[in-house]
Design a protein around this motif. Sequence first.
Motif, PDB file in Angstrom:
ATOM      1  N   GLU A 172      -1.150 -35.456  10.254  1.00 14.84           N
ATOM      2  CA  GLU A 172       0.160 -35.108  10.787  1.00 14.84           C
ATOM      3  C   GLU A 172       1.253 -35.831  10.005  1.00 14.84           C
ATOM      4  OE1 GLU A 172      -1.821 -34.592  15.209  1.00 14.84           O
ATOM      5  OE2 GLU A 172      -1.051 -36.513  14.524  1.00 14.84           O
ATOM      6  N   ASN A 173       2.511 -35.441  10.254  1.00 18.57           N
ATOM      7  CA  ASN A 173       3.622 -36.025   9.487  1.00 18.57           C
ATOM      8  C   ASN A 173       3.823 -37.495   9.855  1.00 18.57           C
ATOM      9  OD1 ASN A 173       6.389 -36.693   8.636  1.00 18.57           O
ATOM     10  ND2 ASN A 173       6.446 -34.537   8.048  1.00 18.57           N
ATOM     11  N   PRO A 174       3.854 -38.397   8.856  1.00 20.92           N
ATOM     12  CA  PRO A 174       3.988 -39.831   9.153  1.00 20.92           C
ATOM     13  C   PRO A 174       5.350 -40.188   9.744  1.00 20.92           C
ATOM     14  CG  PRO A 174       4.099 -39.452   6.790  1.00 20.92           C
ATOM     15  CD  PRO A 174       3.696 -38.153   7.411  1.00 20.92           C
ATOM     16  N   LEU A 175       6.347 -39.314   9.591  1.00 20.45           N
ATOM     17  CA  LEU A 175       7.679 -39.601  10.133  1.00 20.45           C
ATOM     18  C   LEU A 175       7.895 -38.939  11.488  1.00 20.45           C
ATOM     19  CD1 LEU A 175       9.841 -39.189   6.883  1.00 20.45           C
ATOM     20  CD2 LEU A 175       8.805 -41.262   7.811  1.00 20.45           C
ATOM     21  N   GLY A 176       6.894 -38.218  11.983  1.00 21.41           N
ATOM     22  CA  GLY A 176       7.029 -37.570  13.290  1.00 21.41           C
ATOM     23  C   GLY A 176       7.807 -36.269  13.197  1.00 21.41           C
ATOM     24  N   THR A 177       8.594 -35.986  14.248  1.00 26.47           N
ATOM     25  CA  THR A 177       9.387 -34.757  14.290  1.00 26.47           C
ATOM     26  C   THR A 177      10.793 -35.053  13.783  1.00 26.47           C
ATOM     27  OG1 THR A 177       8.180 -34.221  16.314  1.00 26.47           O
ATOM     28  CG2 THR A 177      10.066 -32.844  15.791  1.00 26.47           C
ATOM     29  N   SER A 178      11.298 -34.222  12.910  1.00 24.59           N
ATOM     30  CA  SER A 178      12.658 -34.406  12.380  1.00 24.59           C
ATOM     31  C   SER A 178      13.687 -34.436  13.517  1.00 24.59           C
ATOM     32  CB  SER A 178      12.970 -33.254  11.423  1.00 24.59           C
ATOM     33  OG  SER A 178      14.346 -32.977  11.427  1.00 24.59           O
ATOM     34  N   PRO A 179      14.639 -35.369  13.472  1.00 21.77           N
ATOM     35  CA  PRO A 179      15.686 -35.448  14.504  1.00 21.77           C
ATOM     36  C   PRO A 179      16.472 -34.132  14.624  1.00 21.77           C
ATOM     37  CG  PRO A 179      15.797 -37.350  13.037  1.00 21.77           C
ATOM     38  CD  PRO A 179      14.768 -36.441  12.474  1.00 21.77           C
ATOM     39  N   LEU A 180      16.698 -33.488  13.487  1.00 21.52           N
ATOM     40  CA  LEU A 180      17.420 -32.215  13.496  1.00 21.52           C
ATOM     41  C   LEU A 180      16.670 -31.163  14.311  1.00 21.52           C
ATOM     42  CD1 LEU A 180      20.068 -31.887  11.929  1.00 21.52           C
ATOM     43  CD2 LEU A 180      18.797 -30.702  10.137  1.00 21.52           C
ATOM     44  N   PRO A 203      -9.394 -39.664  -5.764  1.00 24.05           N
ATOM     45  CA  PRO A 203      -7.997 -39.367  -6.091  1.00 24.05           C
ATOM     46  C   PRO A 203      -7.480 -38.248  -5.184  1.00 24.05           C
ATOM     47  CG  PRO A 203      -9.400 -39.250  -8.060  1.00 24.05           C
ATOM     48  CD  PRO A 203     -10.303 -39.412  -6.885  1.00 24.05           C
ATOM     49  N   SER A 204      -6.299 -38.440  -4.597  1.00 23.11           N
ATOM     50  CA  SER A 204      -5.793 -37.446  -3.643  1.00 23.11           C
ATOM     51  C   SER A 204      -4.385 -37.009  -3.984  1.00 23.11           C
ATOM     52  CB  SER A 204      -5.794 -38.040  -2.230  1.00 23.11           C
ATOM     53  OG  SER A 204      -5.073 -37.194  -1.353  1.00 23.11           O
ATOM     54  N   ARG A 205      -4.138 -35.728  -3.870  1.00 26.26           N
ATOM     55  CA  ARG A 205      -2.788 -35.189  -3.993  1.00 26.26           C
ATOM     56  C   ARG A 205      -2.315 -34.635  -2.653  1.00 26.26           C
ATOM     57  NH1 ARG A 205      -0.315 -34.952  -8.841  1.00 26.26           N
ATOM     58  NH2 ARG A 205      -1.563 -35.689 -10.567  1.00 26.26           N
ATOM     59  N   ALA A 206      -2.932 -35.096  -1.560  1.00 25.55           N
ATOM     60  CA  ALA A 206      -2.551 -34.646  -0.230  1.00 25.55           C
ATOM     61  C   ALA A 206      -1.990 -35.830   0.561  1.00 25.55           C
ATOM     62  CB  ALA A 206      -3.757 -34.050   0.473  1.00 25.55           C
ATOM     63  N   ASN A 207      -1.763 -35.649   1.872  1.00 24.52           N
ATOM     64  CA  ASN A 207      -1.229 -36.757   2.675  1.00 24.52           C
ATOM     65  C   ASN A 207      -2.351 -37.509   3.390  1.00 24.52           C
ATOM     66  OD1 ASN A 207      -1.875 -34.785   4.527  1.00 24.52           O
ATOM     67  ND2 ASN A 207      -0.089 -35.124   5.827  1.00 24.52           N
ATOM     68  N   PHE A 208      -3.508 -37.578   2.727  1.00 20.68           N
ATOM     69  CA  PHE A 208      -4.655 -38.327   3.257  1.00 20.68           C
ATOM     70  C   PHE A 208      -5.505 -38.794   2.089  1.00 20.68           C
ATOM     71  CE2 PHE A 208      -5.573 -33.796   3.161  1.00 20.68           C
ATOM     72  CZ  PHE A 208      -6.685 -33.757   2.346  1.00 20.68           C
ATOM     73  N   LEU A 209      -6.390 -39.743   2.383  1.00 21.65           N
ATOM     74  CA  LEU A 209      -7.320 -40.222   1.364  1.00 21.65           C
ATOM     75  C   LEU A 209      -8.734 -40.160   1.923  1.00 21.65           C
ATOM     76  CD1 LEU A 209      -5.598 -43.533   0.189  1.00 21.65           C
ATOM     77  CD2 LEU A 209      -5.901 -41.481  -1.208  1.00 21.65           C
ATOM     78  N   MET A 210      -9.674 -39.780   1.081  1.00 18.52           N
ATOM     79  CA  MET A 210     -11.079 -39.872   1.458  1.00 18.52           C
ATOM     80  C   MET A 210     -11.679 -41.055   0.711  1.00 18.52           C
ATOM     81  SD  MET A 210     -14.025 -36.961   1.319  1.00 18.52           S
ATOM     82  CE  MET A 210     -14.528 -37.117  -0.388  1.00 18.52           C
ATOM     83  N   SER A 223      -5.385 -40.450   7.192  1.00 22.40           N
ATOM     84  CA  SER A 223      -4.092 -39.838   6.888  1.00 22.40           C
ATOM     85  C   SER A 223      -3.111 -40.938   6.507  1.00 22.40           C
ATOM     86  CB  SER A 223      -3.553 -39.102   8.111  1.00 22.40           C
ATOM     87  OG  SER A 223      -4.535 -38.243   8.638  1.00 22.40           O
ATOM     88  N   VAL A 224      -2.252 -40.655   5.542  1.00 20.57           N
ATOM     89  CA  VAL A 224      -1.204 -41.605   5.195  1.00 20.57           C
ATOM     90  C   VAL A 224      -0.250 -41.695   6.390  1.00 20.57           C
ATOM     91  CG1 VAL A 224       0.703 -42.107   3.627  1.00 20.57           C
ATOM     92  CG2 VAL A 224      -1.387 -41.032   2.748  1.00 20.57           C
ATOM     93  N   GLY A 225       0.005 -42.936   6.834  1.00 23.30           N
ATOM     94  CA  GLY A 225       0.856 -43.122   7.997  1.00 23.30           C
ATOM     95  C   GLY A 225       2.239 -43.605   7.615  1.00 23.30           C
ATOM     96  N   SER A 226       2.975 -44.077   8.600  1.00 20.50           N
ATOM     97  CA  SER A 226       4.252 -44.745   8.324  1.00 20.50           C
ATOM     98  C   SER A 226       3.917 -46.080   7.668  1.00 20.50           C
ATOM     99  CB  SER A 226       4.998 -44.968   9.636  1.00 20.50           C
ATOM    100  OG  SER A 226       4.279 -45.893  10.426  1.00 20.50           O
ATOM    101  N   PRO A 227       4.905 -46.740   7.043  1.00 19.33           N
ATOM    102  CA  PRO A 227       4.617 -48.054   6.435  1.00 19.33           C
ATOM    103  C   PRO A 227       3.962 -49.015   7.440  1.00 19.33           C
ATOM    104  CG  PRO A 227       6.787 -47.293   5.745  1.00 19.33           C
ATOM    105  CD  PRO A 227       6.280 -46.284   6.735  1.00 19.33           C
TER     106      PRO A 227
END
Length: 374
Positions: free
Chosen positions: A41-49, A307-314, A352-356
């Motif tokens: 899922e998106n590491p920043l959550g839902t966009s405020p907009l 090596p990953s080009r997605a928003n996760f690592l195996m 999944s890559v998360g927030s910092p």
Amino acid sequence: MLEDFVRPEIRALEAYVPGRSIEEIRQEYGIEKVIKMASNENPLGTSPLVQEVLARHAGEAFRYPAGGNPRLVKAIARYLGLPESRIAVGNGSDEIIDMIIRIMTTPGRDNIVCFEPCFSLYPIQSLINGVEVRREPLPSDFVFDFDKLYAHVDENTRLVFVTAPDNPSGYCPRPGEIRRLAEKLPGDCLLVVDEAYIHFAAEEGETEADWSLLRQKDVPVNVAFIRTFSKCYGLAGLRIGVGILPEFLAGYYWRARLPFSVNILAEEAAITALDDDVFRQETIETVRKGRKELSLALTEMGCTVYPSRANFLMFTPPAGHPALELYEALLRRGVIVRALKSYEMPQNIRVSVGSPEENKIFLKATREILGGGR
Ligand SMILES: *Cc1c(COP(=O)(O)O)cnc(C)c1O
């Protein structure tokens, strides 16, 4: 017995085992802070907009959406610079994938071709629909060999599925290679390229077009593309998928799909998200940075990171630390990652890559468990 008449394809299905939820882990282990890095899922959550737009349109929930979601289709067509007649939207790309299979294949005769492992929906929906699945096992580095994939194609192959970047490995084939496969396939076979993670493929200095066949000129006519609002746009819970299809297929899609599968709030959210360049750019940068940081740190701890080009690592944990043990130990510390047992890879974990902050928590916990690293 009535139950004996359940279709054999359905009876053969195993019960779905869902991933562990934050609430479940909180209760089971009695910990307050639980983070989930398991579903890409998106590491920043839902966009405020988008949140603002959802609140503003809440009062319209009593209405049916417009049949065919014309406003959303128009917005996507404009965004991609493609004719509206090629755009399909659905209840997640899951619906688009299922519908492509149901429209294009005849049960008991046709087959589909894909790699193994791959995104589980292609084989599962094919089997449910009574369609044979032919699979090419990936080598230990998970790099695609399209000649070997092509070798499975025969006169009854209607669909070939390719995921770029791939899930769960993160590998991304070059668009030129995918194009060559498309050009080689017989005219009665459609290549389906799933670009769910394409926004994350480019490293700094590259563009989406360097990795996306959809973004190139003169795309072969026998290629369909899948995209989704679930990952880079941060709308997984609203369920909005996109098909960029040959025109004839888009036409049948709109005839055959369930009439209102993209609801009125999802439609508003998606239209707003398309214009929300700031959120998308921040997401991409957060993922790039986090991916690099996680990869370096896990490697230092002795893990084999793919090596990953997605928003996760195996990755494979070091010898003496079975992946399932690491998975359980992370759960006890309130970190949910994805064990890849169901992908027949019990030796690997997908994170999944998360927030910092989430990345930091995950790395600290992993370091403690593995006992090494600096
Ligand atoms: C997450 C994912 C999707 C998106 O599924 P939605 O139904 O749109 O949420 C599609 N393909 C792959 C390979 C994925 O990993």
